[in-house]
Design a protein around this motif. Structure first.
Motif, mmCIF file in Angstrom:
data_model
loop_
_atom_site.group_PDB
_atom_site.id
_atom_site.type_symbol
_atom_site.label_atom_id
_atom_site.label_comp_id
_atom_site.label_asym_id
_atom_site.label_seq_id
_atom_site.Cartn_x
_atom_site.Cartn_y
_atom_site.Cartn_z
ATOM 1 N N ILE A 72 31.999 8.676 54.570
ATOM 2 C CA ILE A 72 30.771 8.030 55.039
ATOM 3 C C ILE A 72 30.715 6.587 54.560
ATOM 4 N N SER A 73 31.085 6.363 53.304
ATOM 5 C CA SER A 73 31.115 4.999 52.773
ATOM 6 C C SER A 73 32.038 4.117 53.607
ATOM 7 N N LEU A 74 33.186 4.642 53.945
ATOM 8 C CA LEU A 74 34.151 3.893 54.751
ATOM 9 C C LEU A 74 33.570 3.527 56.106
ATOM 10 N N ILE A 75 32.930 4.485 56.756
ATOM 11 C CA ILE A 75 32.405 4.271 58.110
ATOM 12 C C ILE A 75 31.275 3.237 58.115
ATOM 13 N N VAL A 76 30.359 3.327 57.139
ATOM 14 C CA VAL A 76 29.210 2.416 57.172
ATOM 15 C C VAL A 76 29.630 0.970 56.908
ATOM 16 N N ILE A 77 30.625 0.761 56.055
ATOM 17 C CA ILE A 77 31.100 -0.614 55.814
ATOM 18 C C ILE A 77 31.708 -1.195 57.077
ATOM 19 N N ASN B 15 22.865 9.506 49.635
ATOM 20 C CA ASN B 15 21.566 9.866 50.181
ATOM 21 C C ASN B 15 21.685 10.514 51.555
ATOM 22 N N LEU B 16 22.627 10.032 52.356
ATOM 23 C CA LEU B 16 22.826 10.634 53.671
ATOM 24 C C LEU B 16 23.351 12.055 53.542
ATOM 25 N N GLN B 17 24.227 12.272 52.577
ATOM 26 C CA GLN B 17 24.719 13.635 52.342
ATOM 27 C C GLN B 17 23.585 14.564 51.912
ATOM 28 N N GLY B 18 22.622 14.033 51.134
ATOM 29 C CA GLY B 18 21.467 14.834 50.750
ATOM 30 C C GLY B 18 20.646 15.252 51.962
ATOM 31 N N LEU B 19 20.463 14.322 52.897
ATOM 32 C CA LEU B 19 19.739 14.638 54.131
ATOM 33 C C LEU B 19 20.488 15.673 54.963
ATOM 34 N N LEU B 20 21.799 15.493 55.082
ATOM 35 C CA LEU B 20 22.595 16.436 55.864
ATOM 36 C C LEU B 20 22.590 17.821 55.235
ATOM 37 N N ASP B 21 22.648 17.876 53.910
ATOM 38 C CA ASP B 21 22.613 19.165 53.215
ATOM 39 C C ASP B 21 21.310 19.908 53.497
ATOM 40 N N SER B 22 20.190 19.163 53.503
ATOM 41 C CA SER B 22 18.900 19.810 53.775
ATOM 42 C C SER B 22 18.813 20.336 55.199
ATOM 43 N N ALA B 23 19.650 19.779 56.082
ATOM 44 C CA ALA B 23 19.695 20.249 57.473
ATOM 45 C C ALA B 23 20.771 21.301 57.678
ATOM 46 N N GLY B 24 21.455 21.671 56.588
ATOM 47 C CA GLY B 24 22.482 22.702 56.689
ATOM 48 C C GLY B 24 23.849 22.197 57.081
ATOM 49 N N LEU B 25 24.038 20.878 57.065
ATOM 50 C CA LEU B 25 25.335 20.286 57.413
ATOM 51 C C LEU B 25 26.011 19.790 56.140
ATOM 52 N N VAL B 26 27.123 20.393 55.785
ATOM 53 C CA VAL B 26 27.812 20.060 54.539
ATOM 54 C C VAL B 26 29.172 19.443 54.839
ATOM 55 N N ILE B 27 29.401 18.236 54.312
ATOM 56 C CA ILE B 27 30.689 17.574 54.490
ATOM 57 C C ILE B 27 31.673 18.141 53.463
ATOM 58 N N VAL C 244 35.885 -1.387 51.828
ATOM 59 C CA VAL C 244 36.310 -0.037 52.204
ATOM 60 C C VAL C 244 37.131 0.590 51.081
ATOM 61 N N LEU C 245 38.044 -0.185 50.511
ATOM 62 C CA LEU C 245 38.907 0.328 49.447
ATOM 63 C C LEU C 245 38.093 0.743 48.225
ATOM 64 N N LEU C 246 37.184 -0.130 47.787
ATOM 65 C CA LEU C 246 36.385 0.169 46.601
ATOM 66 C C LEU C 246 35.369 1.275 46.864
ATOM 67 N N GLY C 247 34.670 1.165 48.006
ATOM 68 C CA GLY C 247 33.606 2.115 48.313
ATOM 69 C C GLY C 247 34.107 3.514 48.590
ATOM 70 N N ALA D 144 33.890 13.887 51.052
ATOM 71 C CA ALA D 144 32.545 13.495 50.638
ATOM 72 C C ALA D 144 32.518 12.693 49.343
ATOM 73 N N ASN D 145 33.631 12.669 48.616
ATOM 74 C CA ASN D 145 33.644 12.023 47.307
ATOM 75 C C ASN D 145 34.923 11.213 47.101
ATOM 76 N N PRO D 146 34.841 10.191 46.244
ATOM 77 C CA PRO D 146 36.048 9.410 45.926
ATOM 78 C C PRO D 146 37.064 10.237 45.145
ATOM 79 N N ILE D 147 38.237 9.691 44.982
ATOM 80 C CA ILE D 147 39.294 10.376 44.226
ATOM 81 C C ILE D 147 38.827 10.676 42.799
ATOM 82 N N GLY D 148 39.046 11.930 42.388
ATOM 83 C CA GLY D 148 38.709 12.323 41.033
ATOM 84 C C GLY D 148 37.280 12.738 40.812
ATOM 85 N N VAL D 149 36.455 12.704 41.849
ATOM 86 C CA VAL D 149 35.045 13.087 41.730
ATOM 87 C C VAL D 149 34.801 14.350 42.548
#
Length: 493
Positions: A160-165, A130-142, A377-380, A147-152
Motif C-alpha cells: 500500500i505504501s508503494l502504491i500511494v507514493i 490506517n488504511l489496513q485498519g479500515l480494511l480489517d474492520s470491513a473484513g478485508l485482510v492483506i 518507494v524504497l524507504l516506505g 502488508a509490512n516491510p521486511i522484518g516486521v
C-alpha cells in the motif's frame, strides 16, 4: 582560490531569480496555506499524541505540543523573513548559499533532503497502517507478506505504501494547478475529521484521566516528570517540521513576498490549535497507558467509547478514519512537491548531476520528481513506521539552527543587494538567537538512534560534496541578466 574561500563563496541572489524565472508562477496564498496545513496536520496528529502519552508524558503530552509550537513558531518567523527577502526554490538551501556560501548551503539542503525523503516514506507508511485498519474492520485482510516491510510481522514489502507514493507522484507530475486543487479539497476533509473527533470525543472525557497531569518520573527511564515532557517534545517536533515545504515552493508562488510568510505563520497557528485539542480529548477519553503500541488511537478511542449506540460510534470511527486517510495524502503531496523542488535546485546548481535540474515542456522538474518517487518507494516499502518516525527531525533541526543564525547575515544585506522584506522578525537581535537555542535543546533530546542516523547522513553528504559538488558547482557560473540587475538596483531605493 583556496579551499576555505571556495567553500565560503557566496551566490549572487540575482542568479537564483534568473534560474527560477523558468518555473510556473501558479500558487496563490490559499494554495500555500493549504499546502502548509496539509503538511502539518498529517499522520502525526492521528498517531503520535497517544503513543507519546503512553511512552513519555502521560496527559502532559499537551505541554510537549505547546513547547514544540513555540519552538516551531520562532523558527517560522525566521523562515518568513528569509522567504520574503529571497523567494527562491530550495528555501533554506538557496538562502544559506547566498548568505554564507555554497558549502553551508549544501549542509542545509542535504539536511532538508533527508527530512523530505524520510517524511515521504513516513507519511505513506502511516497511510498504509490506517488504511489496513479500515480494511480489517470491513473484513478485508492483506497478507502479512504484502502488508509490512521486511522484518516486521513476517512482511516482505508494504504494497500500500508503494502504491500511494506512485499515485501521488503521478498527480504532482500533472502540474501545480491540478495538484493544488486536490490538496485544498483534501485539507478541508482532514480538518473536518479532526473537528468531528474533538466534538464526539469530548462527550466521553473523564477528568480523572488527567490526574496526575504530569506523572512522577520513573528513575532510569524517559517517562514522567519534566524528563518525560522533554523526551516527548523531541519526539513530537516532527509534527511541526512540515512548514518548510511552503518556503521550498516559493519559486512557484504568484506573490511570494506576502503569501509565503502568511502561509507559514498561519499554518503553524492552525496546526498548534488542532494538536492541542486532539491531545486533550484523546488522553481524557481513556487512561493514557491504554494507547501504548496503538498505531490508530483516534479510531480506537471512538470505537471503545461507552455508549448505548455502539453501531453508530463504529460508523463514526470508520468515517473519521476514512476521511483522515484521505487527508493524509495532503502531507504526502506536500513533501513530494518540496523534495522534488529541492533536488531540482541541487541539479540546477551543479551540486548533483544536471539531469536533476532539468524541466520538461510544461516547466515541471519531473526528472527530480521521478528520483524522489523511487527513493520514497524504497524507504516506505521496506522500512517500518517506527524506524522512520525516529529519524525525521534530526536533519531538520540542524537546518533550522543554521537558518536562524542566517537572519544576522540577512539584515546586513537588506536594502543593498537584497530587497527589503515585507515581513521582519520581531525582537531582533534576540529572537534569532533564542530560536537557535530552543532548537538546539530539542535536538539534544532526540533518541540516540536518530543522532546516529543523522551523523551517517551528514558524512555521506560530505563525501558527495567534496567528491562531486565542489568540482561541478555552477552556482555562480550563470550570467546575470539586465532585468535581474535592474530589479536588485530598484530594491535599494
Amino acid at each position: 582560490m583556496t579551499l576555505w574561500k571556495r567553500i565560503n563563496q557566496k551566490v549572487n541572489p540575482a542568479i537564483y531569480k534568473q534560474k527560477d524565472s523558468h518555473l510556473n508562477k501558479t500558487l496563490t496564498t490559499t494554495d500555500l496555506l493549504a499546502l502548509g496545513i496539509g503538511t502539518l496536520i498529517s499522520i502525526s496528529i492521528f498517531t503520535l499524541p497517544g503513543i507519546v502519552a503512553a511512552e513519555h508524558t502521560g496527559p502532559a503530552v499537551v505541554i510537549s505540543f505547546i513547547i514544540d509550537a513555540v519552538a516551531a513558531g520562532l523558527v517560522a518567523m525566521n523562515y518568513s523573513e528569509m522567504a520574503s527577502a529571497m523567494p527562491f526554490t530550495g528555501a533554506g538551501y538557496s538562502w544559506i548559499n547566498v548568505l554564507f556560501g555554497h558549502f553551508w548551503g549544501w549542509i542545509v539542503g542535504w539536511a532538508l533532503l533527508a527530512e523530505f525523503f524520510i517524511s515521504i516514506a513516513f507519511q505513506a507508511s502511516g497511510i498504509s497502517s490506517n488504511l489496513q485498519g479500515l480494511l480489517d474492520s470491513a473484513g478485508l485482510v492483506i497478507p502479512k507478506r504484502l502488508a509490512n516491510p521486511i522484518g516486521v510481522k513476517g512482511g516482505y514489502v508494504d504494497i500500500i505504501s508503494l502504491i500511494v507514493i506512485i499515485l501521488v507522484s503521478w498527480l504532482v507530475s500533472r502540474g501545480d494547478t491540478q495538484t493544488s486543487r486536490v490538496e485544498n479539497a483534501l485539507v478541508v476533509l482532514k480538518v473536518l475529521a479532526v473537528v468531528i473527533f474533538v466534538l464526539v470525543g469530548m462527550s466521553a472525557v473523564h477528568t480523572a484521566n488527567y490526574h496526575p497531569f504530569i506523572p512522577a518520573h520513573q528513575i532510569g527511564t524517559r517517562f514522567g516528570g519534566w524528563q518525560g515532557i522533554y523526551a516527548g517534545t523531541s519526539m513530537l517536533f516532527i509534527s511541526y517540521t512540515g512548514f518548510g515545504t511552503v518556503a521550498a515552493n516559493a519559486g512557484e508562488a504568484k506573490n511570494p513576498k506576502k503569501s509565503v510568510p502568511f502561509a507559514i505563520t498561519g499554518a503553524i497557528a492552525a496546526a498548534a490549535v488542532m494538536f492541542i485539542a486532539v491531545s486533550l480529548v484523546l488522553v481524557g477519553m481513556f487512561p493514557y497507558k491504554m494507547y501504548a503500541n496503538n498505531s490508530e488511537p483516534v479510531g480506537w478511542a471512538l470505537r471503545h467509547m461507552a455508549t448505548n449506540h455502539p453501531a453508530l460510534l463504529f460508523a463514526t470511527a470508520d468515517f473519521v478514519q476514512g476521511i483522515a486517510v484521505l487527508g493524509m495524502f495532503t502531507a504526502l503531496i506536500s513533501f513530494i512537491l518540496a523534495s522534488s523542488r529541492l533536488l531540482y535546485s541541487f541539479g540546477r546548481d551543479g551540486m548533483v548531476p544536471s539531469f536533476f535540474g532539468k524541466i520538461n515542456k510544461k516547466r515541471l522538474p519531473n526528472n527530480s520528481l521521478f528520483t524522489v518517487t523511487c527513493g520514497g518507494v524504497l524507504l516506505g516499502a521496506l522500512l517500518s513506521f517506527q524506524t522512520l518516525s525516529q529519524v525525521i527531525s534530526a536533519g531538520t533541526l540542524v537546518a533550522f539552527m543554521i537558518v536562524s543564525l542566517g537572519i544576522y547575515a540577512l539584515r546586513h544585506r537588506e536594502g543593498k543587494d537584497l530587497p527589503k522584506p515585507q515581513f521582519k522578525v520581531p525582537f531582533y537581535p534576540i529572537e534569532p538567537a533564542f530560536a537557535f537555542l530552543v532548537t538546539l535543546i530539542v535536538f539534544l533530546g532526540l533518541s540516540s538512534i536518530a543522532k546516529i542516523y543523522a551523523i551517517c547522513w551528514f558524512i555521506l553528504g560530505m563525501i558527495v560534496y567534496f567528491s562531486y559538488s565542489m568540482k561541478h558547482s555552477k552556482i555562480n557560473a550563470a550570467k546575470v541578466t539586465a532585468a535581474n540587475t535592474k530589479t536588485i538596483d530598484e530594491s535599494r531605493k
